[in-house]
Design a protein around this motif. Sequence first.
Motif, PDB file in Angstrom:
ATOM      1  N   PRO A  72       0.828  -1.196   0.000  1.00 57.58           N
ATOM      2  CA  PRO A  72       0.000   0.000   0.000  1.00 57.58           C
ATOM      3  C   PRO A  72       0.864   1.248   0.000  1.00 57.58           C
ATOM      4  N   ALA A  73       0.333   2.344  -0.534  1.00 58.18           N
ATOM      5  CA  ALA A  73       1.121   3.569  -0.676  1.00 58.18           C
ATOM      6  C   ALA A  73       1.673   4.050   0.652  1.00 58.18           C
ATOM      7  N   VAL A  74       0.887   3.917   1.728  1.00 54.62           N
ATOM      8  CA  VAL A  74       1.372   4.403   3.032  1.00 54.62           C
ATOM      9  C   VAL A  74       2.571   3.590   3.509  1.00 54.62           C
ATOM     10  N   ALA A  75       2.656   2.311   3.101  1.00 55.40           N
ATOM     11  CA  ALA A  75       3.807   1.495   3.488  1.00 55.40           C
ATOM     12  C   ALA A  75       5.039   1.815   2.664  1.00 55.40           C
ATOM     13  N   LEU A  76       4.860   2.633   1.613  1.00 56.69           N
ATOM     14  CA  LEU A  76       5.983   3.090   0.795  1.00 56.69           C
ATOM     15  C   LEU A  76       6.423   4.496   1.182  1.00 56.69           C
ATOM     16  N   ALA A 137       8.508   1.178   8.485  1.00 49.94           N
ATOM     17  CA  ALA A 137       7.953   0.663   7.228  1.00 49.94           C
ATOM     18  C   ALA A 137       8.990  -0.163   6.470  1.00 49.94           C
ATOM     19  N   GLU A 138      10.264   0.224   6.567  1.00 46.20           N
ATOM     20  CA  GLU A 138      11.332  -0.549   5.926  1.00 46.20           C
ATOM     21  C   GLU A 138      11.449  -1.937   6.572  1.00 46.20           C
ATOM     22  N   ILE A 139      11.353  -1.973   7.897  1.00 44.25           N
ATOM     23  CA  ILE A 139      11.417  -3.256   8.606  1.00 44.25           C
ATOM     24  C   ILE A 139      10.264  -4.159   8.177  1.00 44.25           C
ATOM     25  N   ILE A 140       9.063  -3.581   8.068  1.00 44.11           N
ATOM     26  CA  ILE A 140       7.890  -4.358   7.652  1.00 44.11           C
ATOM     27  C   ILE A 140       8.106  -4.943   6.261  1.00 44.11           C
ATOM     28  N   ALA A 141       8.612  -4.120   5.329  1.00 43.25           N
ATOM     29  CA  ALA A 141       8.846  -4.592   3.962  1.00 43.25           C
ATOM     30  C   ALA A 141       9.876  -5.722   3.940  1.00 43.25           C
ATOM     31  N   SER A 142      10.949  -5.597   4.705  1.00 36.59           N
ATOM     32  CA  SER A 142      11.966  -6.646   4.760  1.00 36.59           C
ATOM     33  C   SER A 142      11.411  -7.928   5.355  1.00 36.59           C
ATOM     34  N   ASP A 143      10.566  -7.784   6.374  1.00 34.31           N
ATOM     35  CA  ASP A 143       9.992  -8.959   7.014  1.00 34.31           C
ATOM     36  C   ASP A 143       9.153  -9.767   6.030  1.00 34.31           C
ATOM     37  N   ILE A 223      -0.534  -0.772  19.044  1.00 32.14           N
ATOM     38  CA  ILE A 223       0.725  -1.474  19.278  1.00 32.14           C
ATOM     39  C   ILE A 223       0.577  -2.453  20.441  1.00 32.14           C
ATOM     40  N   LYS A 224      -0.267  -2.136  21.415  1.00 37.74           N
ATOM     41  CA  LYS A 224      -0.560  -3.118  22.461  1.00 37.74           C
ATOM     42  C   LYS A 224      -1.165  -4.375  21.841  1.00 37.74           C
ATOM     43  N   PHE A 225      -2.095  -4.176  20.926  1.00 40.76           N
ATOM     44  CA  PHE A 225      -2.715  -5.317  20.247  1.00 40.76           C
ATOM     45  C   PHE A 225      -1.652  -6.139  19.526  1.00 40.76           C
ATOM     46  N   ARG A 226      -0.756  -5.462  18.801  1.00 37.52           N
ATOM     47  CA  ARG A 226       0.256  -6.186  18.023  1.00 37.52           C
ATOM     48  C   ARG A 226       1.151  -7.037  18.932  1.00 37.52           C
ATOM     49  N   VAL A 306       0.633   1.014   9.566  1.00 39.63           N
ATOM     50  CA  VAL A 306       1.276   0.407   8.398  1.00 39.63           C
ATOM     51  C   VAL A 306       1.364  -1.098   8.524  1.00 39.63           C
ATOM     52  N   TRP A 307       1.715  -1.598   9.705  1.00 46.41           N
ATOM     53  CA  TRP A 307       1.911  -3.047   9.848  1.00 46.41           C
ATOM     54  C   TRP A 307       0.625  -3.813   9.577  1.00 46.41           C
ATOM     55  N   MET A 308      -0.522  -3.235   9.946  1.00 47.38           N
ATOM     56  CA  MET A 308      -1.803  -3.899   9.681  1.00 47.38           C
ATOM     57  C   MET A 308      -2.137  -3.854   8.191  1.00 47.38           C
TER      58      MET A 308
END
Length: 426
Positions: A72-76, A137-143, A223-226, A306-308
């Motif tokens: 998604p654009a926000v994750a970029l 967001a970079e960490i999320i993309a790498s994951d 973030i508590k949920f995550r 972003v992670w969701m």
Amino acid sequence: MDTTRNTVLEVWMAEHGYSANSLADAVNRALEQLTGRTGGLDGSSVRAWKAGRVTWPKSATRKALEDVTGLPAVALGFVPRGRPRSAPAPPHQEDPEMKRRTLIGGFAAATAAVVPLTASPRRIGMSDVDRLRKRFAEIIASDHRYGGQLGIEQRAASLADEALRLQNAGSATQRVRSSLYASAAAFRSSAMWAAIDGSRYDIAKAHMREAQALAEMSGDQAIKFRVWSHAGTMYRHMGRPADALAANDVARNLHITRRDPLFASLGLARQGAIHGVARERTDTRRAFEQAQDAMLRADPADHRPVWMLAFYDQAELDSLALSAYLALGDYPTAEFHAHRCLSTLRPHMIRSRAITTTRLAHAQMAQGDADAATTTAAKVPADVATQHARVTRMLREFGTALRATAPGSATLQTWAEHTTSWRTTA
């Protein structure tokens, strides 16, 4: 320093080998597929995105870019027009200063040895938080591309320390301090997830304890949920369903699940996966029915972290159902969810595709179709098969099942030759 520069997009382009011109060409082709007309982007258009001069491309261009990247654009790193750079921290139910004084001691040793970011105190603001969010967001993309790698875990843990270091680098408002704690918790929970995904459970539990404390200090419900949802997943992978349900219930009982059906859906889907491990057939089915209903009620226009946005959708719901029904021994239903997951999985979910493909092979093998199962398992790319701990383990278990099911067969010989090629190319 230009704090508006889109470093997330820059990192994604470098990681995937795109220049400004080649990305423009790819988006133009995607635009042609969407609209029937070739796009008019060139290298300067992409450079404007990277420089932050264009923070939210036009809708058709944005959709084409999302099709090319799988994100998604926000994750970029893009920010919707009219939306502030960051949302205010939600209200605290307890005095945040009291929490800070109580819990910060646990992090003193971890941060004391780190060199300060600045030589003298300064004003810490939301621009510092925004910079951390881009790194997240970079960490999320790498994951999603690599999963479970020790390097991802270490980078996320280091960024959590950086967020904490900023707390002592200067003065800040309570909103900024809460946001810094939320960022630190987000990074620490990503380190936790990488350790879970790599089957490093003792390390994951250490990350979990720090992430839980940081999330409490932030007051951030998402973030508590995550963190607690990850804890439930960790205990599920460890074969401890009672602990998994207890942790997942903490996540499901947060207010955010009542405000946003998508969070409720994720909590229910992970609950269903836990019931599958516990061999609770009726509860498994009920949880996934409720998860599906909640997903259908969720408004896609709602603002979410972003992670969701980067991972939870129909494909992920089906992936969790696949895991649950495989554990229950309901192999036809597991295979159904595997095919449905693979048909809607977004291109950037490389790790998830490998896991789903391997689980599909197990479901086919359990139904007696060794040939189809072997063909499926062979579709897992060699680099993922050899470098991702969870996938490696599942494929090793697949080989064991194949030897038991079809000893001395040509299919077994084909699989043996295939896995030998992995070892020579890894």
